[in-house]
Design a protein around this motif. Structure first.
Motif, PDB file in Angstrom:
ATOM      1  N   SER A  72       0.921  -1.185   0.018  1.00 36.01           N
ATOM      2  CA  SER A  72      -0.081   0.155   0.021  1.00 36.01           C
ATOM      3  C   SER A  72       0.731   1.466  -0.065  1.00 36.01           C
ATOM      4  O   SER A  72       0.515   1.988  -0.865  1.00 36.01           O
ATOM      5  CB  SER A  72      -0.947   0.028   1.157  1.00 36.01           C
ATOM      6  OG  SER A  72      -1.940  -0.842   0.935  1.00 36.01           O
ATOM      7  N   ASN A  76       0.826   4.098  -2.837  1.00 35.13           N
ATOM      8  CA  ASN A  76       0.544   5.662  -2.611  1.00 35.13           C
ATOM      9  C   ASN A  76       1.592   6.391  -2.967  1.00 35.13           C
ATOM     10  O   ASN A  76       1.483   7.456  -3.509  1.00 35.13           O
ATOM     11  CB  ASN A  76       0.154   5.709  -1.181  1.00 35.13           C
ATOM     12  CG  ASN A  76      -0.998   5.129  -0.464  1.00 35.13           C
ATOM     13  OD1 ASN A  76      -1.757   4.902  -1.466  1.00 35.13           O
ATOM     14  ND2 ASN A  76      -0.829   4.819   0.657  1.00 35.13           N
ATOM     15  N   CYS A 171      -6.887   6.510  -0.695  1.00 31.30           N
ATOM     16  CA  CYS A 171      -5.428   6.220  -0.792  1.00 31.30           C
ATOM     17  C   CYS A 171      -5.441   4.780  -0.174  1.00 31.30           C
ATOM     18  O   CYS A 171      -6.616   4.138   0.335  1.00 31.30           O
ATOM     19  CB  CYS A 171      -4.530   6.968   0.066  1.00 31.30           C
ATOM     20  SG  CYS A 171      -4.719   6.983   1.754  1.00 31.30           S
TER      21      CYS A 171
END
Length: 321
Positions: A72, A76, A171
């Motif tokens: 993640s 991002n 996000c």
């Protein structure tokens, strides 16, 4: 200098065996107005060297290295550094078809959708199997409702292309597994125009040592929580059929969580127990599993007996090894 139309973000972590094939599948078909962003998550193999090698050879490839923070965080980070109007993701152990960029560019230029979805295939060592998730769809604009109904089985980030503006409000959750399940429905929900390409453009390589195939307590908990968030969204937004199916999936996920991890996390165990006791059992559940779940529904204490039995079995198996 003209800005890219498409930014392709590829998180990398210890995939030296697959990374070259992944990158070669892209560079062999590169177009103008495309950039590739590689984010190495502090790999301990030769992945970083491979990234640097490709950056040196191709001026449209940009590489970064971050402290080990997970998928993640890498996605991002890539989004923050992307310059394209559209963003796509590729996992570094997968690869794309020879028509990947041609098909995507053609639609983005002509249609300018908020999101683009395409079919994918599971790539095994000896065969390739196309997904049947979109078997009743044809190439063209597709409703948001239709896409959302597929997310219970296909929340993957990599078989979609996203308008960059969608990420102004969304996000990926850092430090969590199953981040796609917890994120893709939000991006779909923000999209007004979605286009589908009825063609396999992405190959999802199946390997036993992938992150998904290495179970842990945290992965099991994150799986439950992510799928619970998806269920809440479906239920609150009147996607009744999808919500019912997702709820039945939670029943199975919760039951397996209890059996595999017992009471290691008491709060999560109680939540999981409540989910499977109150949930419906999927129609395709094997009879032996159906009997076990029904027993635990009627006599919740029975789960403790099953935990002990499965723990003993795991212990014997471990002892034999």
């Amino acid at each position: 200098m003209e800005l890219p139309l498409l930014s392709i973000i590829i998180p990398v972590y210890n995939t030296e065996e697959y990374l070259t094939d992944c990158l070669n599948s892209l560079v062999s078909q590169m177009k103008q107005r495309v950039e590739i962003i590689l984010i190495d998550d502090s790999s301990v193999d030769k992945s970083w060297s491979i990234c640097k090698k490709y950056e040196k050879k191709y001026d449209y490839i940009h590489v970064f290295q971050q402290r080990h923070s997970g998928l993640s965080a890498a996605r991002n980070f890539g989004i923050q550094h992307a310059k394209g109007n559209y963003i796509s993701f590729i996992d570094s152990d997968d690869f794309v078809s020879k028509q990947y960029l041609d098909r995507i560019f053609n639609i983005l230029v002509k249609t300018q959708p908020d999101m683009l979805v395409f079919n994918y295939a599971y790539q095994y060592k000896k065969c390739t199997k196309a997904s049947s998730e979109y078997k009743n769809w044809n190439t063209g604009m597709i409703s948001k409702k239709s896409v959302i109904r597929t997310l219970t089985n296909s929340s993957y980030a990599w078989n979609k292309v996203y308008s960059r503006h969608l990420f102004k409000k969304v996000c990926y959750p850092v430090g969590q597994y199953y981040e796609d399940v917890n994120t893709t429905f939000k991006l779909v929900n923000l999209s007004q125009n979605i286009f589908y390409i009825d063609e396999v453009l992405y190959f999802y390589v199946q390997r036993t040592n992938s992150i998904v195939n290495m179970p842990s307590l945290k992965k099991a908990e994150d799986n439950l929580l992510a799928n619970l968030e998806l269920f809440k969204f479906l239920n609150e937004n009147s996607y009744k059929d999808a919500a019912r199916y997702q709820r039945s999936r939670l029943t199975i996920l919760s039951f397996y969580y209890c059996l595999k991890y017992g009471t290691k996390n008491r709060i999560q165990f109680d939540k999981a127990k409540e989910m499977y006791i109150n949930g419906e059992i999927p129609d395709n559940t094997p009879m032996s599993l159906r009997i076990s779940i029904n027993l635990c529904k009627k006599v919740p204490q029975a789960i403790y007996a099953l935990i002990i039995i499965t723990s003993i079995k795991r212990g014997i198996k471990h002892w034999k090894i």
